[in-house]
Write an enzyme that holds these catalytic residues in place. Structure first.
Site, PDB file in Angstrom:
ATOM      1  N   GLU A 182     -79.790 -48.712 -38.267  1.00  0.00           N
ATOM      2  CA  GLU A 182     -78.691 -48.484 -37.337  1.00  0.00           C
ATOM      3  C   GLU A 182     -79.154 -48.485 -35.882  1.00  0.00           C
ATOM      4  O   GLU A 182     -78.541 -47.863 -35.021  1.00  0.00           O
ATOM      5  CB  GLU A 182     -77.979 -47.169 -37.674  1.00  0.00           C
ATOM      6  N   ARG A 216     -77.191 -37.995 -48.135  1.00  0.00           N
ATOM      7  CA  ARG A 216     -77.587 -38.541 -46.841  1.00  0.00           C
ATOM      8  C   ARG A 216     -78.206 -37.386 -46.047  1.00  0.00           C
ATOM      9  O   ARG A 216     -77.506 -36.511 -45.552  1.00  0.00           O
ATOM     10  CB  ARG A 216     -76.400 -39.138 -46.093  1.00  0.00           C
ATOM     11  N   ASP A 222     -85.262 -31.889 -55.146  1.00  0.00           N
ATOM     12  CA  ASP A 222     -85.545 -30.718 -55.976  1.00  0.00           C
ATOM     13  C   ASP A 222     -84.267 -30.048 -56.463  1.00  0.00           C
ATOM     14  O   ASP A 222     -84.243 -29.436 -57.541  1.00  0.00           O
ATOM     15  CB  ASP A 222     -86.395 -29.704 -55.211  1.00  0.00           C
TER      16      ASP A 222
END
Length: 320
Positions: A149, A69, A83
């Protein structure tokens, strides 16, 4: 280790947990307990890149997929997480289809996106992977989960979830409650209605959904009400998720008669455990036998159980 995407597409119900860094031991604990993936929270927790790499290495060592997240929609944060070897990203505060498209572009290589290319990263096995292998692996496994949200995101949910490359949605109820003018009121009728609207949009778009439960009762309710009244394919029996520990079995064993295209998250009642997450695929065959009784009968394992053995160390973990 089979990546998350094909397992979700096959209809498996997967169980995971969120970890705030630094806590590599908790990542390993989740793997030993039989969980399928871990979410590393770099939005509301520390986001140090070196620590992130250590946690990704710990997850690899135990066979866990990792979703990160990220702290913002900044493409650089998504690039660094992928990466370093993350399976996918959870992108916060997506409010429009344009922002969703930007999140997808940051996570994928051309032609779907515009992620910067390098094979000498950890994801490219430090240069050992060929360009073709690296591109193929990234295309097969990368997941983009958008977080809705805000009130604007709820209004734009159908357009957001129709964006190619968006794999799923996670509604952030705390932020959403604040956005709708009900701070702390995640159970307020307006907030609940907004969450349900997003979930309906996700089912219509055939996207996976992740939801929050703070108690066992809430988790039971979500599992029992997790089916689409108009299932995408056909009614499906609940099939308990695979697991080796009592806590995972308990999470998986809450029965629902049908499941649609939703992913459900749950937390066991035991206060000494990390919160956990559950998500399911699009449907189960109607003939799938229920393993609930067998799974619930499994004995708990020391260090991670639902009978409150205090050796469990993940009391500060969150869930998504």
């Amino acid at each position: 280790m089979t990546p998350l995407r094909p397992r979700l597409e096959a209809g498996e119900r997967l169980v995971g947990g969120i970890v705030r860094m630094p806590n590599t031991g908790l990542v390993e604990l989740l793997g030993h307990a039989g969980f399928d993936y871990v979410v590393l929270d770099a939005e509301h927790g520390p986001a140090d890149q070196l620590q992130l790499q250590h946690h990704l290495a710990a997850a690899d060592g135990i066979g866990l997929d990792v979703l990160v997240r990220v702290g913002s929609r900044d493409p650089a944060e998504t690039l660094r997480a992928l990466d370093l070897g993350a399976t996918g990203v959870v992108v916060p505060h997506v409010r429009s289809a344009e922002e969703a498209a930007a999140a997808v572009a940051a996570a994928h290589y051309p032609p779907l996106g515009e992620r910067g290319f390098a094979t000498y990263s950890r994801a490219g096995r430090y240069g050992l992977a060929s360009a073709e292998e690296h591109l193929r692996r990234a295309a097969e496994r990368t997941l983009v989960i958008v977080m809705i949200e805000d009130a604007a995101g709820v209004a734009a949910a159908p357009e957001i979830l129709a964006v190619p490359g968006v794999d799923g949605v996670f509604v952030g109820p705390a932020d959403l409650a604040v956005s709708l003018g009900h701070p702390g009121g995640t159970g307020h009728a307006a907030v609940v209605e907004a969450i349900e609207a997003v979930h309906r949009a996700a089912r219509d778009a055939r996207r996976w959904v992740l939801t929050i439960a703070g108690t066992e009762q809430q988790a039971r309710h979500q599992f029992e009400n997790g089916s689409d009244p108009r299932p995408l394919q056909h009614p499906a029996r609940h099939h308990a998720a695979r697991g080796r520990s009592g806590c995972r079995a308990r999470l998986s064993g809450w029965g629902a008669d049908r499941c649609g295209s939703v992913a459900r998250r749950s937390r066991p009642a035991c206060p000494w455990q990390p919160r956990s997450t559950c998500w399911s695929g699009r449907s189960w065959p109607a003939s799938t036998p229920s393993r609930t009784a067998r799974v619930r009968a499994w004995p708990p394992r020391p260090g991670c159980c639902c009978r409150c053995r205090r050796r469990t160390s993940g009391t500060a973990a969150a869930s998504w």
